[in-house]
Design a protein around this motif. Structure first.
Motif, PDB file in Angstrom:
ATOM      1  N   MET A 132      -4.239   1.668   9.110  1.00 42.35           N
ATOM      2  CA  MET A 132      -4.402   1.124   7.752  1.00 42.35           C
ATOM      3  C   MET A 132      -4.323  -0.403   7.771  1.00 42.35           C
ATOM      4  SD  MET A 132      -2.274   3.826   5.460  1.00 42.35           S
ATOM      5  CE  MET A 132      -3.053   3.456   3.888  1.00 42.35           C
TER       6      MET A 132
ATOM      7  N   ASN B   8       0.864  -1.162   0.000  1.00 42.48           N
ATOM      8  CA  ASN B   8       0.000   0.000   0.000  1.00 42.48           C
ATOM      9  C   ASN B   8       0.915   1.231   0.000  1.00 42.48           C
ATOM     10  OD1 ASN B   8      -1.534   2.257   0.869  1.00 42.48           O
ATOM     11  ND2 ASN B   8      -3.037   0.894   1.826  1.00 42.48           N
ATOM     12  N   PRO B   9       1.004   1.955  -1.134  1.00 45.92           N
ATOM     13  CA  PRO B   9       1.920   3.093  -1.223  1.00 45.92           C
ATOM     14  C   PRO B   9       1.715   4.139  -0.127  1.00 45.92           C
ATOM     15  CG  PRO B   9       1.076   2.549  -3.389  1.00 45.92           C
ATOM     16  CD  PRO B   9       0.310   1.711  -2.401  1.00 45.92           C
ATOM     17  N   LYS B  10       0.489   4.395   0.266  1.00 46.66           N
ATOM     18  CA  LYS B  10       0.220   5.377   1.323  1.00 46.66           C
ATOM     19  C   LYS B  10       0.781   4.885   2.654  1.00 46.66           C
ATOM     20  CE  LYS B  10      -1.593   8.978   3.363  1.00 46.66           C
ATOM     21  NZ  LYS B  10      -0.819  10.201   3.412  1.00 46.66           N
ATOM     22  N   PHE B  11       0.595   3.608   2.942  1.00 42.92           N
ATOM     23  CA  PHE B  11       1.155   3.008   4.148  1.00 42.92           C
ATOM     24  C   PHE B  11       2.676   3.140   4.135  1.00 42.92           C
ATOM     25  CE2 PHE B  11       3.311  -0.457   6.209  1.00 42.92           C
ATOM     26  CZ  PHE B  11       2.766  -0.445   7.475  1.00 42.92           C
ATOM     27  N   ASP B  12       3.301   2.757   3.022  1.00 46.44           N
ATOM     28  CA  ASP B  12       4.751   2.836   2.908  1.00 46.44           C
ATOM     29  C   ASP B  12       5.241   4.263   3.168  1.00 46.44           C
ATOM     30  OD1 ASP B  12       4.676   0.151   2.230  1.00 46.44           O
ATOM     31  OD2 ASP B  12       5.193   0.475   0.120  1.00 46.44           O
ATOM     32  N   GLU B  13       4.538   5.230   2.621  1.00 43.34           N
ATOM     33  CA  GLU B  13       4.901   6.636   2.797  1.00 43.34           C
ATOM     34  C   GLU B  13       4.835   7.049   4.277  1.00 43.34           C
ATOM     35  OE1 GLU B  13       2.749  10.792   1.700  1.00 43.34           O
ATOM     36  OE2 GLU B  13       2.878   9.319   0.068  1.00 43.34           O
ATOM     37  N   LEU B  14       3.791   6.623   4.964  1.00 40.18           N
ATOM     38  CA  LEU B  14       3.646   6.952   6.386  1.00 40.18           C
ATOM     39  C   LEU B  14       4.766   6.322   7.214  1.00 40.18           C
ATOM     40  CD1 LEU B  14      -0.216   6.485   6.732  1.00 40.18           C
ATOM     41  CD2 LEU B  14       1.037   8.658   7.031  1.00 40.18           C
TER      42      LEU B  14
ATOM     43  N   GLN C 280      -1.408   6.320  12.103  1.00 41.27           N
ATOM     44  CA  GLN C 280      -2.125   6.254  10.820  1.00 41.27           C
ATOM     45  C   GLN C 280      -1.785   4.960  10.071  1.00 41.27           C
ATOM     46  OE1 GLN C 280      -2.215   9.846   8.260  1.00 41.27           O
ATOM     47  NE2 GLN C 280      -1.180  10.838  10.003  1.00 41.27           N
ATOM     48  N   ALA C 281      -0.508   4.612  10.056  1.00 42.57           N
ATOM     49  CA  ALA C 281      -0.091   3.387   9.365  1.00 42.57           C
ATOM     50  C   ALA C 281      -0.702   2.158  10.037  1.00 42.57           C
ATOM     51  CB  ALA C 281       1.434   3.289   9.349  1.00 42.57           C
TER      52      ALA C 281
END
Length: 146
Positions: A120, A91-97, A116-117
């Motif tokens: 998710m 999950n790119p958003k997870f990785d970013e967080l 936040q991560a």
């Protein structure tokens, strides 16, 4: 059931320790209550780990530890590039967080990203935790306030 004309069936590769055997039997019984058939397989731990790393499984029991740094744990287990991301969660958003959290030093600055991560993974559920075991440890008397 689940879009399958004859119901849903999957294989649960299981470790041979009593805790895992009991857990697998409970999963099988509970799944049967909703029309899901679970085939339990047991095998050598070395082969199971090899299959896990190769992604050659439908569902597998396992064990792990979280350690003291939530950012490190989230990276290892859930990050696309994590070494123990056996569920192949991406999950790119997870990785970013997680990357953002791990780029910071102070936990109070890291915590919003970690929360936040973590949320998710609760929503996406790449895998679930069956139970937590307590760990007994011995320390030298000179170790204080641990």
């Amino acid at each position: 059931m689940g879009g399958q004309p004859n119901g849903y069936r999957f294989r649960l590769d299981n470790r041979t320790e009593p805790t895992f055997i009991n857990w697998a039997q409970a999963v099988k019984a509970q799944a049967a209550e909703v029309g899901i058939n679970v085939d339990i397989g047991t095998g050598e731990q070395v082969k199971m780990i090899s299959d896990l790393r190769a992604g050659n499984f439908e569902m597998q029991t396992g064990r792990g530890t979280s350690g003291i740094d939530p950012g490190s744990y989230l990276f290892q287990i859930y990050h696309t590039k994590g070494g123990d991301n056996n569920a192949r969660y991406s999950n790119p958003k997870f990785d970013e967080l997680v990357d953002q959290a791990n780029s910071l030093y102070d936990m109070k600055d890291r915590l919003p990203f970690i929360k936040q991560a973590d949320e998710m993974t609760t929503q996406d559920v790449p895998f679930f935790y069956q139970h937590y075991e307590l760990e007994d440890a011995l320390y030298y008397p000179r170790v204080k306030n641990y």
